[in-house]
Scaffold this active site. Structure first.
Site, short mmCIF file in Angstrom:
data_model
loop_
_atom_site.label_atom_id
_atom_site.label_comp_id
_atom_site.label_asym_id
_atom_site.label_seq_id
_atom_site.Cartn_x
_atom_site.Cartn_y
_atom_site.Cartn_z
N HIS A 31 43.86 46.36 42.20
CA HIS A 31 43.51 46.86 40.87
C HIS A 31 42.99 48.29 40.99
O HIS A 31 42.07 48.53 41.78
CB HIS A 31 42.46 45.97 40.21
CG HIS A 31 42.94 44.57 39.99
ND1 HIS A 31 43.54 44.17 38.82
CD2 HIS A 31 42.96 43.49 40.79
CE1 HIS A 31 43.87 42.90 38.90
NE2 HIS A 31 43.54 42.45 40.10
N GLU A 216 42.18 30.88 40.63
CA GLU A 216 41.10 31.63 41.28
C GLU A 216 39.76 31.11 40.73
O GLU A 216 39.00 30.48 41.43
CB GLU A 216 41.25 33.14 40.99
CG GLU A 216 40.16 33.99 41.63
CD GLU A 216 40.17 35.43 41.10
OE1 GLU A 216 40.72 35.69 40.02
OE2 GLU A 216 39.60 36.29 41.80
ZN LIG Z 1 43.28 40.57 41.03
#
Ligand SMILES: [Zn+2]
Length: 346
Positions: A31, A216
Site C-alpha cells: 500500500h 485477515e
Molecule cells: Zn493490504
C-alpha cells in the site's frame, strides 16, 4: 594472524552484501500510504510546504510506525492518517509514487503493484480521477517496473465513491504500465466481504482483474465470498485454516494467497506466529506469495520477510523461488513482463 582474519572478514562481509544486492523480489501487495518512511515523509512535507506535526526524527518514526503492542486491524488502520495527509495534492501523490518506487527498488524489488484508494486522496480538493492521473505520472517518473491497483474501501456510506473508483479502473485499465486492477481494503470484520458482491459482479463484467483483502481480520467465510465473486487473487487469506473446506477450495481454485508475515503478526491476524500457516498452505499446493503490505508502518522489507521465513520456518531457496514464480504467475501484467521477470530472477 589477526590481519588475515580481518581481511577474511571484510571479504566475507562484501560477499554477503553482494548476495543481498543480487536478490530480486516482487511485491504484489504494497500500500502506497503504508510505505511512507520518515525520509519520504520529510521530502513530501518539504515539497508541499507542510509543517510536520513533530519536532524530531524519533517522534516522526513513532508517528509512521505501528507500535509492537497494537491490538488489532483497527489500530493498524489508524496509522495511515498521517501518511495520507501528505498524499492530498497531485504533486504529493506523484512524488510519493516515485519515492516509494525508488526506495523498494534499492531493496531489490524489480516489480511491484502499488495499492491505493483514490477516494482517500480527496481531502484537499483532488478528485479521484486527479488522484489516478497523479499516481500514473509518478509511475512514469520512476525506473521501477510497477503498476497500480485501485482499492475500493469497506465502509457504510461510500458506495458512490466505490462505484466511481470502479468506473475509473474501467477507464484507465491497461495490461501493463498503469492501472491493472482493483482491490477491496479496510476494516474487514466491520464491513464483511459478502456486502460487496454487486460491485465485483460489475468488475467482472468490465473484465477488470481484482484481488480482495479477505481472511485477515475476518474468518474463512470472507475468503469463500471473495472466491465466489471471482477474485483473481486473495490478499492475505491467512485465516483460511479455520475451515479446512476453504483451504481445499483455495487449492482447487488455483487462486494465490498474498501473505504478509510481519503485517499478519502485527495485526494479530493469527494468535500464534509459531503456528503461522504459510508453510502448511505451501505444502498443500496453494500458491502463496510473500509481500510487505505496509513496509514503512511495519518497518520491513521483502528481504526481511524472506529471512524471517528462512529462520523461523526453514524456508529453503528452492521454495523461495517457487513463491517468486507464484508471484510472477499472479501478477496483473503481460506475458512479456512475466518472461522478463523470470529471466531476471531465475
Ligand atoms: Zn493490504
Amino acid at each position: 594472524m589477526k590481519k588475515i582474519f580481518a581481511v577474511a572478514l571484510i571479504i566475507f562481509s562484501a560477499l554477503v552484501v553482494e548476495a543481498q544486492c543480487q536478490e530480486k523480489y516482487i511485491d504484489l501487495h504494497l500500500h502506497l500510504d503504508g510505505a511512507i518512511t520518515p525520509g519520504i515523509a520529510k521530502e513530501l512535507a518539504a515539497l508541499q510546504n507542510i509543517t510536520l506535526p513533530v519536532s524530531n526524527d524519533q517522534e516522526l518514526e513513532k508517528l509512521l510506525t505501528l507500535p509492537e503492542d497494537s491490538q488489532n486491524l483497527n489500530d493498524f488502520l489508524k496509522c495511515f492518517e498521517f501518511p495520507l495527509s501528505l498524499l492530498q495534492t497531485p504533486e504529493g501523490l506523484r512524488a510519493a509514487v516515485r519515492l516509494v518506487a525508488n526506495e523498494i527498488q534499492s531493496q531489490g524489488v524489480i516489480y511491484a503493484e502499488f495499492h491505493y484508494a483514490p477516494q482517500l486522496h480527496t481531502q484537499k480538493g483532488m478528485t479521484q480521477e486527479d488522484a489516478v492521473k497523479a499516481a500514473l505520472e509518478g509511475l512514469k517518473d520512476s525506473k521501477l517496473k510497477a503498476n497500480l491497483i485501485l482499492c475500493l474501501m469497506r465502509g457504510s456510506d461510500n458506495d458512490a465513491e466505490n462505484y466511481q473508483t470502479l468506473e475509473l479502473a474501467r477507464k484507465y485499465l491497461v495490461k501493463d504500465g498503469g492501472v491493472v486492477g482493483l482491490d477491496l481494503a479496510g476494516a474487514e470484520s466491520l464491513y464483511p466481504t459478502q456486502n460487496y458482491e454487486a460491485i465485483f459482479t460489475k468488475a467482472r463484467e468490465y473484465k477488470i482483474p481484482f484481488t480482495i483483502h479477505a481472511g485477515e481480520d475476518d474468518g474463512p467465510e470472507s475468503i469463500r465470498a471473495a472466491l465466489s465473486f471471482g477474485a483473481n487473487r486473495i490478499a492475505h487469506g491467512v485465516r483460511a485454516y479455520e475451515d479446512p473446506e476453504v483451504v481445499e477450495l483455495i487449492k482447487n481454485s488455483g487462486v494465490s494467497l498474498g501473505l504478509c508475515p510481519t503485517s499478519n503478526r502485527m495485526t494479530n491476524a493469527v494468535p500464534d506466529m509459531l503456528k503461522y500457516p504459510l508453510m502448511d498452505y505451501f505444502y498443500k499446493g496453494i500458491k502463496v506469495t510473500i509481500n510487505t503490505d505496509d513496509p514503512a508502518i511495519e518497518g520491513t522489507t521483502l528481504h526481511e520477510e524472506f529471512e524471517y521465513l528462512k529462520h523461523e520456518f526453514g524456508l529453503k531457496d528452492s521454495q523461495k523461488f517457487i513463491m517468486l514464480e507464484n508471484s510472477i504467475e499472479a501478477a496483473f501484467t503481460t506475458d512479456e513482463v512475466k518472461e522478463w521477470l523470470r529471466r531476471e530472477i531465475f
